[in-house]
Design an enzyme around this catalytic site. Structure first.
Site, PDB file in Angstrom:
ATOM      1  N   LYS A 164       1.132  -0.847  -0.281  1.00 34.73           N
ATOM      2  CA  LYS A 164       0.214   0.054   0.339  1.00 34.73           C
ATOM      3  C   LYS A 164       0.638   1.534   0.377  1.00 34.73           C
ATOM      4  CE  LYS A 164      -4.527  -1.789   0.958  1.00 34.73           C
ATOM      5  NZ  LYS A 164      -5.385  -2.462   1.486  1.00 34.73           N
TER       6      LYS A 164
ATOM      7  N   ASP B  54      10.069   5.626   6.059  1.00 39.97           N
ATOM      8  CA  ASP B  54      10.266   5.586   7.126  1.00 39.97           C
ATOM      9  C   ASP B  54       9.011   6.656   7.964  1.00 39.97           C
ATOM     10  OD1 ASP B  54      10.716   2.691   9.000  1.00 39.97           O
ATOM     11  OD2 ASP B  54      10.586   4.832  10.509  1.00 39.97           O
ATOM     12  N   SER B  55       8.318   5.114   8.058  1.00 41.53           N
ATOM     13  CA  SER B  55       7.214   6.487   8.782  1.00 41.53           C
ATOM     14  C   SER B  55       6.406   6.482  10.041  1.00 41.53           C
ATOM     15  CB  SER B  55       6.219   6.674   7.401  1.00 41.53           C
ATOM     16  OG  SER B  55       5.539   5.474   6.786  1.00 41.53           O
TER      17      SER B  55
ATOM     18  N   TYR C 107      -3.106   3.241   9.971  1.00 43.27           N
ATOM     19  CA  TYR C 107      -3.622   3.738  11.003  1.00 43.27           C
ATOM     20  C   TYR C 107      -4.775   4.816  10.802  1.00 43.27           C
ATOM     21  CZ  TYR C 107      -0.444   2.250  14.662  1.00 43.27           C
ATOM     22  OH  TYR C 107       0.225   1.582  14.882  1.00 43.27           O
TER      23      TYR C 107
ATOM     24  N   LYS D 269      -6.342  12.628   0.227  1.00 43.83           N
ATOM     25  CA  LYS D 269      -5.116  12.138   0.927  1.00 43.83           C
ATOM     26  C   LYS D 269      -3.592  12.538   0.964  1.00 43.83           C
ATOM     27  CE  LYS D 269      -2.501   8.217   3.227  1.00 43.83           C
ATOM     28  NZ  LYS D 269      -2.169   7.283   3.519  1.00 43.83           N
TER      29      LYS D 269
ATOM     30  N   ARG E 266       3.858  11.612   3.625  1.00 42.33           N
ATOM     31  CA  ARG E 266       4.080  10.947   2.659  1.00 42.33           C
ATOM     32  C   ARG E 266       4.264  11.682   1.087  1.00 42.33           C
ATOM     33  NH1 ARG E 266       2.116   6.692   3.036  1.00 42.33           N
ATOM     34  NH2 ARG E 266       4.452   5.928   4.485  1.00 42.33           N
TER      35      ARG E 266
HETATM   36  P1  ITT Z   1       9.068  -0.882   4.471  1.00 42.19           P
HETATM   37  O1  ITT Z   1       9.552  -1.467   5.718  1.00 42.19           O
HETATM   38  O2  ITT Z   1       8.509  -2.519   3.016  1.00 42.19           O
HETATM   39  O3  ITT Z   1       8.535   0.498   4.103  1.00 42.19           O
HETATM   40  P2  ITT Z   1       6.506  -0.970   6.804  1.00 42.19           P
HETATM   41  O4  ITT Z   1       4.830  -0.915   6.698  1.00 42.19           O
HETATM   42  O5  ITT Z   1       7.688  -1.915   7.289  1.00 42.19           O
HETATM   43  O6  ITT Z   1       6.822  -1.240   4.940  1.00 42.19           O
HETATM   44  P3  ITT Z   1       7.434   1.126   8.469  1.00 42.19           P
HETATM   45  O7  ITT Z   1       8.198   0.770   8.912  1.00 42.19           O
HETATM   46  O8  ITT Z   1       7.803   2.891   7.592  1.00 42.19           O
HETATM   47  O9  ITT Z   1       6.711   0.303   6.989  1.00 42.19           O
HETATM   48  O10 ITT Z   1       6.095   1.522   8.827  1.00 42.19           O
HETATM   49  C1  ITT Z   1       5.216   2.152   8.604  1.00 42.19           C
HETATM   50  C2  ITT Z   1       3.735   2.311  10.418  1.00 42.19           C
HETATM   51  O11 ITT Z   1       3.369   2.983  10.034  1.00 42.19           O
HETATM   52  C3  ITT Z   1       2.420   1.991   9.169  1.00 42.19           C
HETATM   53  O12 ITT Z   1       2.898  -0.230   8.593  1.00 42.19           O
HETATM   54  C4  ITT Z   1       1.548   1.796   9.562  1.00 42.19           C
HETATM   55  O13 ITT Z   1       0.821   1.534  10.472  1.00 42.19           O
HETATM   56  C5  ITT Z   1       1.984   3.508   9.592  1.00 42.19           C
HETATM   57  N1  ITT Z   1       1.313   4.437   8.667  1.00 42.19           N
HETATM   58  C6  ITT Z   1       2.689   4.961   8.182  1.00 42.19           C
HETATM   59  N2  ITT Z   1       1.938   5.795   7.359  1.00 42.19           N
HETATM   60  C7  ITT Z   1       1.437   5.799   6.613  1.00 42.19           C
HETATM   61  C8  ITT Z   1       0.108   6.373   6.220  1.00 42.19           C
HETATM   62  O14 ITT Z   1       0.227   7.222   5.090  1.00 42.19           O
HETATM   63  N3  ITT Z   1      -1.346   5.961   6.402  1.00 42.19           N
HETATM   64  C9  ITT Z   1      -1.882   5.268   7.464  1.00 42.19           C
HETATM   65  N4  ITT Z   1      -0.275   4.820   8.834  1.00 42.19           N
HETATM   66  C10 ITT Z   1       0.534   5.082   8.337  1.00 42.19           C
END
Ligand code: ITT
Length: 195
Positions: free
Chosen positions: A11, A66-67, A151, A173, A179
């Site tokens: 996603k 990373d988010s 979230y 969004k 992002r």
């Molecule tokens: P990669 O590390 O492979 O990129 P990941 O899902 O593990 O994938 P992160 O470690 O950056 O990525 O964790 C991001 C989490 O933060 C993600 O699983 C969501 O729970 C939340 N998140 C990040 N961006 C978001 C968004 O745009 N909308 C909602 N939740 C988000």
């Protein structure tokens, strides 16, 4: 310009692609992308680890993202642990449910939160660009909406009063998200570099 996006989250990848493509970038993915141990203590450190790992397998300029969500009442948690807040990595429903439970009973004015997205872009020259985008808002009382991921159903962005991020269209969004903001900053930097 070809850019590898170093993410295993489908996603997130789709969002990166739909924002970068109209800005003139050709987004590529690499199925050989390794699992990266996200052991940094900041979003920026983890974004850099992902970008370096992607570059190492592809040799292409590579973006790591990373988010996560930082909640004021929880001292900034779940933060860099957003993906694994409830235990299992990437269990969006359980993560959101845990968050709502922890904030149960808190009035709206005490539910302030922000989404953060750190991006790191590394180049074959060794150059690195690091930046972040933020989206301010609050945690909703209950989940609403079906769009997005993570979230989004429990996050109320300030720009759309009364709506969760998951009730917004993809265009809405992207216009306000952490992002979207980070990617537009990155695109401007890259254009300056290439000019
Ligand atoms: P990669 O590390 O492979 O990129 P990941 O899902 O593990 O994938 P992160 O470690 O950056 O990525 O964790 C991001 C989490 O933060 C993600 O699983 C969501 O729970 C939340 N998140 C990040 N961006 C978001 C968004 O745009 N909308 C909602 N939740 C988000």
């Amino acid at each position: 310009m070809k850019l590898l996006v170093a993410t295993k989250n489908e996603k997130k990848r789709a969002e990166l692609e739909r924002i970068l493509a109209p800005l003139g970038f050709v987004v590529v993915i690499d199925p050989a992308l390794p699992e990266v141990e996200e052991n940094g203590t900041t979003f920026e450190e983890n974004a850099r680890l992902k970008a370096l790992a992607g570059y190492a397998v592809s040799g292409l300029p590579c973006v790591g993202d990373d988010s996560g969500l930082c909640v004021e009442a929880l001292g900034g948690a779940p933060g860099v642990c957003s993906a694994r807040f409830a235990g299992k990595h990437g269990n969006d429903g359980a993560n959101a449910a845990k968050l709502l439970e922890l904030l149960d009973g808190l009035p709206p004015e005490k539910r302030g939160a922000r989404f953060v997205c750190a991006l790191c872009c590394v180049f074959p020259s060794g150059k690195e660009i690091l930046l972040r985008g933020v989206c301010e808002g609050a945690v909703a009382a209950a989940p609403k909406g079906k769009n997005g991921f993570g979230y989004d159903p429990v996050f109320l962005p300030n720009e759309f009063p009364g709506k969760t991020m998951a009730q917004l269209s993809a265009e809405q969004k992207d216009a306000i998200s952490h992002r979207g903001r980070a990617l537009r900053l990155l695109a401007n930097k890259l254009k300056e570099e290439l000019a």
